[in-house]
Design an enzyme around this catalytic site. Structure first.
Site, PDB file in Angstrom:
ATOM      1  N   CYS A 257       1.704  -8.279  -2.948  1.00 40.02           N
ATOM      2  CA  CYS A 257       0.422  -7.220  -3.453  1.00 40.02           C
ATOM      3  C   CYS A 257       0.153  -8.033  -1.541  1.00 40.02           C
ATOM      4  O   CYS A 257      -0.712  -7.134  -0.724  1.00 40.02           O
ATOM      5  CB  CYS A 257      -0.766  -8.283  -3.608  1.00 40.02           C
ATOM      6  SG  CYS A 257       0.385  -8.054  -5.691  1.00 40.02           S
TER       7      CYS A 257
ATOM      8  N   ARG B  74      -1.781  -4.351  -0.585  1.00 41.92           N
ATOM      9  CA  ARG B  74      -2.073  -2.992  -1.314  1.00 41.92           C
ATOM     10  C   ARG B  74      -2.736  -3.642  -2.530  1.00 41.92           C
ATOM     11  O   ARG B  74      -3.036  -2.276  -3.308  1.00 41.92           O
ATOM     12  CB  ARG B  74      -0.487  -3.019  -1.697  1.00 41.92           C
ATOM     13  CG  ARG B  74       0.130  -3.435  -2.356  1.00 41.92           C
ATOM     14  CD  ARG B  74       1.671  -3.454  -3.192  1.00 41.92           C
ATOM     15  NE  ARG B  74       1.651  -3.922  -3.819  1.00 41.92           N
ATOM     16  CZ  ARG B  74       1.638  -4.583  -4.671  1.00 41.92           C
ATOM     17  NH1 ARG B  74       1.360  -3.857  -5.698  1.00 41.92           N
ATOM     18  NH2 ARG B  74       2.014  -5.172  -6.472  1.00 41.92           N
ATOM     19  N   SER B  75      -2.614  -4.333  -2.827  1.00 41.13           N
ATOM     20  CA  SER B  75      -3.529  -5.041  -4.481  1.00 41.13           C
ATOM     21  C   SER B  75      -4.419  -5.767  -4.107  1.00 41.13           C
ATOM     22  O   SER B  75      -3.673  -6.522  -3.617  1.00 41.13           O
ATOM     23  CB  SER B  75      -2.484  -4.773  -5.297  1.00 41.13           C
ATOM     24  OG  SER B  75      -3.200  -4.876  -6.566  1.00 41.13           O
TER      25      SER B  75
ATOM     26  N   ASP C  45      -6.956  -8.940  -6.505  1.00 43.52           N
ATOM     27  CA  ASP C  45      -8.208  -9.590  -7.637  1.00 43.52           C
ATOM     28  C   ASP C  45      -9.052 -10.177  -7.155  1.00 43.52           C
ATOM     29  O   ASP C  45      -8.727 -11.195  -6.433  1.00 43.52           O
ATOM     30  CB  ASP C  45      -6.711 -10.510  -8.491  1.00 43.52           C
ATOM     31  CG  ASP C  45      -7.696 -11.557  -9.393  1.00 43.52           C
ATOM     32  OD1 ASP C  45      -8.642 -11.152  -9.366  1.00 43.52           O
ATOM     33  OD2 ASP C  45      -6.787 -12.066 -10.256  1.00 43.52           O
TER      34      ASP C  45
ATOM     35  N   HIS D   1      -9.966  -4.337  -7.246  1.00 42.53           N
ATOM     36  CA  HIS D   1     -10.302  -4.656  -8.620  1.00 42.53           C
ATOM     37  C   HIS D   1     -11.043  -6.002  -8.928  1.00 42.53           C
ATOM     38  O   HIS D   1     -10.497  -7.137  -8.644  1.00 42.53           O
ATOM     39  CB  HIS D   1      -9.097  -4.304  -9.069  1.00 42.53           C
ATOM     40  CG  HIS D   1      -7.807  -4.981  -9.245  1.00 42.53           C
ATOM     41  ND1 HIS D   1      -7.056  -4.412  -8.560  1.00 42.53           N
ATOM     42  CD2 HIS D   1      -7.153  -6.377  -9.802  1.00 42.53           C
ATOM     43  CE1 HIS D   1      -5.715  -5.517  -8.189  1.00 42.53           C
ATOM     44  NE2 HIS D   1      -5.847  -6.155  -9.244  1.00 42.53           N
ATOM     45  N   ILE D   2     -11.349  -6.060 -10.054  1.00 41.26           N
ATOM     46  CA  ILE D   2     -11.289  -7.133 -11.325  1.00 41.26           C
ATOM     47  C   ILE D   2     -11.273  -6.440 -13.211  1.00 41.26           C
ATOM     48  O   ILE D   2     -11.278  -5.643 -12.846  1.00 41.26           O
ATOM     49  CB  ILE D   2     -13.395  -6.994 -10.872  1.00 41.26           C
ATOM     50  CG1 ILE D   2     -14.107  -6.834 -10.053  1.00 41.26           C
ATOM     51  CG2 ILE D   2     -13.529  -8.078 -11.420  1.00 41.26           C
ATOM     52  CD1 ILE D   2     -15.684  -6.979  -9.229  1.00 41.26           C
ATOM     53  N   TYR D   3     -10.757  -7.909 -13.220  1.00 39.87           N
ATOM     54  CA  TYR D   3     -10.296  -7.725 -14.886  1.00 39.87           C
ATOM     55  C   TYR D   3     -11.657  -7.992 -15.396  1.00 39.87           C
ATOM     56  O   TYR D   3     -12.522  -8.338 -15.113  1.00 39.87           O
ATOM     57  CB  TYR D   3      -9.235  -8.216 -14.978  1.00 39.87           C
ATOM     58  CG  TYR D   3      -8.007  -8.713 -14.635  1.00 39.87           C
ATOM     59  CD1 TYR D   3      -7.270  -7.478 -15.293  1.00 39.87           C
ATOM     60  CD2 TYR D   3      -7.517  -8.601 -13.261  1.00 39.87           C
ATOM     61  CE1 TYR D   3      -5.491  -6.358 -13.560  1.00 39.87           C
ATOM     62  CE2 TYR D   3      -5.756  -7.966 -12.162  1.00 39.87           C
ATOM     63  CZ  TYR D   3      -6.046  -7.344 -12.652  1.00 39.87           C
ATOM     64  OH  TYR D   3      -4.746  -7.229 -12.271  1.00 39.87           O
TER      65      TYR D   3
END
Length: 456
Positions: free
Chosen positions: A336, A358-359, A361, A399-401
């Protein structure tokens, strides 16, 4: 420009038993001789007005500069200069004049000002065998300074000179740092403007595309203060980073470096999907990628600093790409983070790192990655002989879950505080030799700790 500090003190750390007392009243003849020798060797001596008053005359064969709030009202004779410059301004002026070294000779306030400004390189302390029980401390109004022992010299049967090297901080004093709101603003933007998506983890998330934060390292070490990340959290983040630098790809190898949080991702069930043994992250993970190519050791930076090709990548396409016509990929979690572009500025002897993720959290993973890549910037700068300047942090999918939403609301209710100070052990000269105990965190004032869930 090298700045030395010289002082004589009692065994309980006092430079005088009372204000306006000359050190000549209680120190040994050998210490006086050492003072004369060392200050003549350096050539330029700086002291405060009160210290000068205890001497009352110029120093033979030395340039003497006296710091005072009212330089125009002072008189000291030929060879004595009076200045109202603060330490940083004074050192800058002397450097512009061609002066290469200066020695600071008191008193407590002036010592403290030079320490607080982060200007002291080396310290000579004569310890005399007396306990005052009261008196004037070595220095006042400054924060912690880490010293490295260089040598000890016995002056006589009773007194000893201790020689230390000070760890200079490139960071501003805490009182001058501005609380950083970039992380908080990113959380807020995702919650208010993000797009709701359904990623492969099976839990919904809210994301934005293309987030970027700029962290000037002189404003402190970018370790968020909205929740406490010190102790085992910081050690785990550093441990993971060091493990990957050494090529680690298994849970056991990561644990050996102090990182224990990969267990949920490398269970037998998950590893079976990719044809890997239990506990194996795979040959496409961070450690194998970073060590498969000779990019992280700094040789190119040292030899050809102006190049724009100081790049490190964790991505090995043949192990990470997957579709129906290919066999299973050879990595449990495709990397990531860890895409790095190192920018070197030889003219100012500074080094910056642009990190791409790339990703990300944002509530969980990113805050630990920020620790890792700020630390890496400092580590790489130290071993290549540069000063760390900036960490630019880019996230493609930020992002946020859904399970984190309530925790994020609490984080947003907490005001950011100034970033802490991070110091490295300056004896470490090889990137692969760093360990968590080579890092000293101070001035960290976070809100209370918070455990936030993250899906596998």
């Amino acid at each position: 420009m090298k700045v030395f500090l010289i002082a004589a003190m009692s065994a309980d750390g006092k430079i005088a038993e009372q204000e306006h007392q000359s050190s000549l009243d209680w120190t040994s003849t050998e210490d006086t001789q050492f003072f004369v020798e060392k200050t003549k060797e350096i050539g330029t001596v700086v002291m405060g007005r009160k210290t000068f008053a205890t001497i009352g005359k110029p120093l033979k064969d030395r340039r003497l500069i006296v710091m005072t709030a009212n330089p125009d009202s002072q008189a000291g004779g030929e060879g004595v200069e009076f200045t109202s410059n603060d330490p940083a301004t004074l050192v800058g002026r002397l450097q512009a004049e061609g002066c290469e070294q200066v020695i600071v000779a008191g008193g407590a306030s002036v010592y403290g000002q030079f320490f607080a400004a982060g200007l002291v390189d080396e310290v000579f302390l004569t310890v005399e065998p007396v306990l005052f029980g009261q008196g004037v401390p070595l220095a006042t109004d400054f924060g912690r300074v880490n010293l490295e022992f260089v040598a000890a010299r016995q002056l006589n049967s009773r007194a000893i000179v201790l020689h230390y090297r000070a760890q200079r901080s490139f960071m501003k004093p805490v009182a001058e740092r501005t609380p950083d709101h970039q992380y908080r603003n990113l959380l807020k933007k995702i919650m208010e403007e993000g797009v709701d998506v359904k990623p492969i983890q099976g839990e919904g998330s809210r994301m934005i595309l293309g987030a970027q934060m700029h962290f000037s390292l002189e404003n402190g070490f970018p370790m968020i203060t909205e929740r406490d990340l010190s102790g085992r959290f910081m050690v785990g983040a550093l441990g993971e980073h060091f493990a990957f630098l050494h090529g680690a790809r298994t849970q056991e190898e990561l644990k050996a470096f102090g990182c224990a949080w990969w267990k949920r991702w490398v269970t037998k069930e998950r590893c079976d999907i990719f044809g890997l043994p239990e506990g194996d992250l795979g040959p496409g993970s961070y450690g194998p990628a970073w060590t498969a190519f000779p990019t992280a050791e700094g040789k190119q930076i040292k030899e050809r600093p102006n190049l724009r090709t100081h790049i490190i990548s964790p991505w090995i396409p043949q192990y990470t790409i997957q579709h129906a016509e290919l066999p299973p990929r050879k990595v449990v979690v495709a990397p990531c983070h860890g895409y790095l572009h190192v920018l070197v500025f030889p003219e100012t002897k500074q080094l910056s790192v642009h990190h791409f993720q790339r990703s990300g959290d944002i509530p969980v993973g990113v805050v630990f990655n920020m620790i890792q890549y700020a630390a890496f910037t400092m580590m790489l700068a130290q071993v290549t002989g540069y000063t760390p300047k900036e960490l630019v942090y880019t996230i493609s999918d930020a992002h946020i879950y859904e399970s984190q939403f309530e925790h994020v609301k609490e984080l947003l209710a907490r005001e950011p505080r100034p970033f802490p100070t991070m110091m490295l052990d300056s004896n470490v000269k090889d990137l692969l030799d760093f360990r968590p105990d080579h890092f000293t965190l101070t001035d960290y004032d976070p809100h209370e700790a918070m455990v936030i869930p993250t899906p596998v």
